[in-house]
Design a protein around this motif. Structure first.
Motif, short mmCIF file in Angstrom:
data_model
loop_
_atom_site.label_atom_id
_atom_site.label_comp_id
_atom_site.label_asym_id
_atom_site.label_seq_id
_atom_site.Cartn_x
_atom_site.Cartn_y
_atom_site.Cartn_z
N VAL A 1 8.62 9.65 -7.02
CA VAL A 1 8.81 9.03 -5.71
C VAL A 1 8.13 7.66 -5.69
O VAL A 1 8.68 6.68 -5.19
CB VAL A 1 8.24 9.94 -4.60
CG1 VAL A 1 8.25 9.21 -3.27
CG2 VAL A 1 9.06 11.22 -4.52
N GLY A 2 6.93 7.61 -6.27
CA GLY A 2 6.20 6.35 -6.32
C GLY A 2 6.97 5.29 -7.09
O GLY A 2 7.05 4.14 -6.67
N GLY A 3 7.56 5.70 -8.21
CA GLY A 3 8.34 4.76 -9.00
C GLY A 3 9.53 4.21 -8.22
O GLY A 3 9.79 3.00 -8.21
N VAL B 1 0.84 -1.20 0.00
CA VAL B 1 0.00 0.00 0.00
C VAL B 1 0.87 1.25 0.00
O VAL B 1 0.64 2.20 -0.76
CB VAL B 1 -0.95 -0.01 1.22
CG1 VAL B 1 -1.57 1.36 1.42
CG2 VAL B 1 -2.02 -1.06 1.04
N LEU B 2 1.91 1.25 0.83
CA LEU B 2 2.77 2.43 0.91
C LEU B 2 3.49 2.67 -0.41
O LEU B 2 3.62 3.81 -0.87
CB LEU B 2 3.80 2.26 2.04
CG LEU B 2 3.21 2.38 3.44
CD1 LEU B 2 4.28 2.15 4.50
CD2 LEU B 2 2.54 3.74 3.64
N ALA B 3 3.96 1.57 -1.03
CA ALA B 3 4.66 1.73 -2.30
C ALA B 3 3.71 2.24 -3.37
O ALA B 3 4.09 3.06 -4.20
CB ALA B 3 5.28 0.40 -2.72
N SER C 1 1.97 -1.23 -9.29
CA SER C 1 1.75 0.13 -9.73
C SER C 1 0.36 0.27 -10.36
O SER C 1 -0.25 1.34 -10.27
CB SER C 1 2.85 0.60 -10.67
OG SER C 1 2.92 -0.23 -11.77
N ALA C 2 -0.17 -0.79 -10.94
CA ALA C 2 -1.54 -0.71 -11.46
C ALA C 2 -2.52 -0.50 -10.31
O ALA C 2 -3.51 0.23 -10.44
CB ALA C 2 -1.90 -1.99 -12.22
N LEU C 3 -2.21 -1.12 -9.17
CA LEU C 3 -3.03 -0.92 -7.98
C LEU C 3 -3.04 0.56 -7.61
O LEU C 3 -4.09 1.17 -7.39
CB LEU C 3 -2.40 -1.72 -6.84
CG LEU C 3 -3.29 -2.28 -5.77
CD1 LEU C 3 -4.06 -3.45 -6.32
CD2 LEU C 3 -2.45 -2.71 -4.58
N GLY D 1 5.58 1.01 -13.65
CA GLY D 1 5.70 -0.34 -13.12
C GLY D 1 6.74 -1.15 -13.88
O GLY D 1 7.54 -1.87 -13.30
N GLY D 2 6.73 -0.97 -15.21
CA GLY D 2 7.68 -1.70 -16.05
C GLY D 2 9.11 -1.27 -15.77
O GLY D 2 10.00 -2.11 -15.58
N ILE D 3 9.32 0.04 -15.72
CA ILE D 3 10.67 0.55 -15.51
C ILE D 3 11.17 0.19 -14.12
O ILE D 3 12.30 -0.28 -13.95
CB ILE D 3 10.71 2.08 -15.71
CG1 ILE D 3 10.46 2.41 -17.18
CG2 ILE D 3 12.04 2.65 -15.26
CD1 ILE D 3 10.29 3.89 -17.46
N ALA D 4 10.29 0.38 -13.12
CA ALA D 4 10.70 0.12 -11.74
C ALA D 4 10.97 -1.36 -11.51
O ALA D 4 11.81 -1.73 -10.69
CB ALA D 4 9.63 0.62 -10.77
N GLY D 5 10.25 -2.21 -12.24
CA GLY D 5 10.38 -3.65 -12.01
C GLY D 5 11.49 -4.30 -12.82
O GLY D 5 11.90 -5.42 -12.53
#
Ligand SMILES: Nc1ncnc2c1ncn2[C@@H]1O[C@H](COP(=O)(O)OP(=O)(O)OP(=O)(O)O)[C@@H](O)[C@H]1O
Ligand SMILES: [Mg+2]
Lengths: 390, 245
Positions: free
Chosen positions: A278-280, A22-24, A323-325, A367-371
């Motif tokens: 920041v989220g990423g 949730v925090l991420a 990240s979709a969440l 999401g793609g980049i971060a993952g």
């Protein structure tokens, strides 16, 4: 690998550490929410303007004298209004003329402190074409338009502190007192009337030294023939010098107007971008921790025959899911914010589909980049080392 | 099937961990063959190279030099992708810590390798394995809801489901009480006798080795004893000679 297994494995990482997930996701949610709200609010305000225009009509045209070839102020022929009124497709025509005068609450105020309030001489039939009406008192009649009487535009009334029309309320104009006989409701298609005091054409000539020069011709047309009339209007009001006439459609200006506060929009977009960044980073960090925690699982899967690509896919799926969440929550929040703001302004709420799609696309991209890095790292884990982890 | 009757062969295996002064020669010239349908125990003192040998034979770790074949295929020539496919299709694993995925049910754990290959498990084969292992009524449960012995039997079912060329088991009874351990060992032997399965098992326990057809004893990365039809007594004696009390 079956998609169900990919999604299940992706979700498993999130379900076991819900708070962290949730925090991420929160950073992403805030960023997407800000962006969706900015777009939604501006779309809602536009929808509000469109709704207003639908009520007041977009079939008003104005014609005003521009500059001559030599750069002097042009002058329209005196019979311009009558000629415009005879044009095919025109349902009403009228005009105002500008006077270079100030209007004051008392005769003691020094000349010049006009609050930006102009004085206009008006044809008696102005209200129809312009779509204005008195909010208080009356419009100029046979008698009042000949004498020292005036009607206030809505904003002018507010600036002068006059809220009611009455025989006791007088304003100082051109060295004499004028009685306020009426106050107009706001005229969105002719905002120049809102900030003016209006006196009769004849009174302006006899009492205020008005030279009878036409300032603006207002033409209301058949709604289906706006374009036809527009094409002919300059030639009609000034057959000798059509190129000296400025023809406009005031509703266009309203539509183009940026109703929302630019500074606020900029701030929100900036905030949204930072939150997304920041989220990423948060998602990437969560994924790295998740990979470390699940080394044993990765090793087992590799031992049992999962290819590197399958391991990558799994962690990418988790990152995308995370990240979709956040993105979904952000779109919902942005829509709620838009809805609340539009409601408070009396606009119809509108959250364009493309903004939601863009929000989701940004989310998937992040999401793609971060993952990517954590996923590649997981796929590179040697099965033995990962198996040895407790 | 390998034409010469060997499921797995290793020739002159050397495995060195690290470089320079800190280098450890975990395997030091191991040559061995495992016949199809036989149950072999690998024994030896701690640090003698048992796990290393098993990891190398199973294609989990690269060797420094030497040659390994599984079903006639030379592992040392395969790229990662092919090696992964070989583990998935032709090798089964049973680990000391069971290593089931906690979020999957027993049935999902059993079919995981086949699913990763995009294949369905033969239903009759699965039913037979599950019946032999006695876990038919536990298939819908998650590992946390199963006893240690049951978890290890699920792991054994997972290893058997793909009909592998060979099953490698590293201390399969290390985390079990003696009764569950004996059951699992009995089942491993049944797989060899009944299904013709090849099993290679690493163990510390001489009585576990007594279930096997053959016992190898490692010391310092070399095979020092090779016993046919080991018993508790012969294994204990061989270990004693290798330096284990
Ligand atoms: N990843 C590694 N890096 C460096 N040295 C290693 C590594 N893995 C094993 N070793 C060393 O290789 C030797 C053999 O280790 P291995 O794990 O194969 O022994 P083992 O016989 O399985 O022992 P145990 O009975 O304790 O499990 C040991 O000296 C060990 O320290
Ligand atoms: Mg070991």
């Amino acid at each position: 690998m079956p998609p169900a297994d990919v999604a299940r494995v992706g979700a498993a990482g999130l379900v076991t550490r819900p708070l962290r997930a949730v925090l991420a996701a929160a950073g992403i949610a805030i960023g997407v929410a800000a962006m969706v709200a900015v777009v939604g609010i501006s779309a809602s305000s536009r929808a509000g303007v469109e709704r207003e225009l639908a009520a007041i009509g977009t079939n008003l045209l104005t014609a005003a004298p521009g500059r001559t070839f030599t750069g002097e102020a042009a002058r329209l022929p005196d019979e311009a209004v009558e000629m415009a009124g005879r044009l095919d497709g025109v349902t009403g025509a009228s005009a105002t003329g500008r006077l270079d005068l100030g209007v004051y609450r008392s005769d003691l105020i020094p000349a010049g402190e006009t609050n930006g309030i102009g004085v206009l001489a008006v044809r008696p039939d102005l209200l129809g074409p312009v779509g204005a009406r008195p909010a208080d008192g009356a419009w100029l009649n046979e008698v009042t338009r000949q004498g020292p009487a005036l009607v206030l535009g809505a904003e002018a009334a507010r600036l002068l502190g006059v809220h009611r029309a009455s025989a006791d309320v007088r304003l100082w104009l051109g060295n004499q007192w004028f009685v306020v006989v009426g106050v107009l409701a706001p005229a969105p298609l002719a905002p120049e009337l809102d900030t003016a005091v209006l006196v009769g054409w004849e009174a302006a000539r006899s009492l205020l030294g008005f030279d009878g020069g036409i300032g603006t011709v207002y033409v209301r047309t058949d709604p289906d023939r706006v374009a036809d009339v527009r094409a002919l209007l300059a030639r009609t009001v000034s057959p000798a010098h059509p190129n000296e006439v400025l023809v406009e459609r005031p509703s266009d200006a309203l539509l183009a107007q940026e109703v929302t506060d630019r500074a606020l929009t900029g701030l929100l977009l900036g905030l949204g971008a930072v939150a997304l960044l920041v989220g990423g980073v948060g998602v990437a960090n969560t994924m790295i921790v998740s990979v470390l925690e699940r080394r044993a699982e990765v090793g087992l899967r590799r031992a049992l025959g999962a290819t590197r690509a399958q391991i990558r896919t799994q962690f990418l799926a988790e990152s995308l899911l995370l990240s979709a969440l956040g993105g979904t929550a952000g779109i919902l929040t942005g829509a709620v914010v838009t809805w609340g703001y539009a409601w408070s302004r009396g606009w119809p709420p509108a959250v364009p589909g493309w903004a939601q799609a863009a929000g989701l696309a940004v989310t998937v991209l992040i999401g793609g980049i971060a993952g990517l890095y954590p996923a590649v790292r997981a796929a590179r884990l040697p099965p033995t080392e990962a198996l040895a982890a407790p | 099937m390998s034409p010469d009757g060997f499921a797995v062969t290793a020739t002159d295996l050397v495995k060195v961990y690290g470089t320079g002064d800190s280098a450890v020669r975990a395997l030091d010239g191991v040559t061995v063959g495992f016949r199809r349908g036989r149950f072999t125990a690998i024994m030896g003192p701690s640090g003698s190279g048992k796990s290393t040998l098993m990891h190398c034979l199973a294609g989990l770790d690269a060797v420094t030099s030497g040659r390994i074949t599984i079903g006639g295929t030379d592992l040392t020539r395969l790229r990662d992708r092919q090696l992964t496919a070989l583990r998935r299709d032709r090798v089964g694993f049973v680990f000391q810590a069971f290593n089931l995925l906690p979020q999957l049910t027993a049935r999902q754990n059993i079919t995981l390798p086949s699913e990763m290959a995009g294949r369905r498990v033969d239903a009759d084969h699965l039913a037979h394995i599950v019946d032999v292992l006695g876990i038919g009524d536990r298939l819908g449960h998650r590992p946390a809801e199963l006893s240690g012995g049951q978890q290890q039997r699920v792991a054994l079912a997972r290893a058997l489901a793909t009909r592998p060329e060979v099953i490698f088991a590293d201390e399969p009874t290390g985390n079990l009480d003696s009764r569950s351990g004996a059951e699992v060992l009995g089942l491993l032997r049944d797989c060899v006798r009944g299904l013709g399965q090849t099993v290679v098992m690493v163990t510390h326990d001489p009585s576990a080795a007594a279930y096997a057809d053959r016992a190898l004893v490692l010391a310092d990365g070399r095979i020092v004893h090779d016993l046919d039809g080991p018993t508790r007594a012969t294994v204990t004696e061989a270990l004693g000679l290798a330096g284990v009390r």
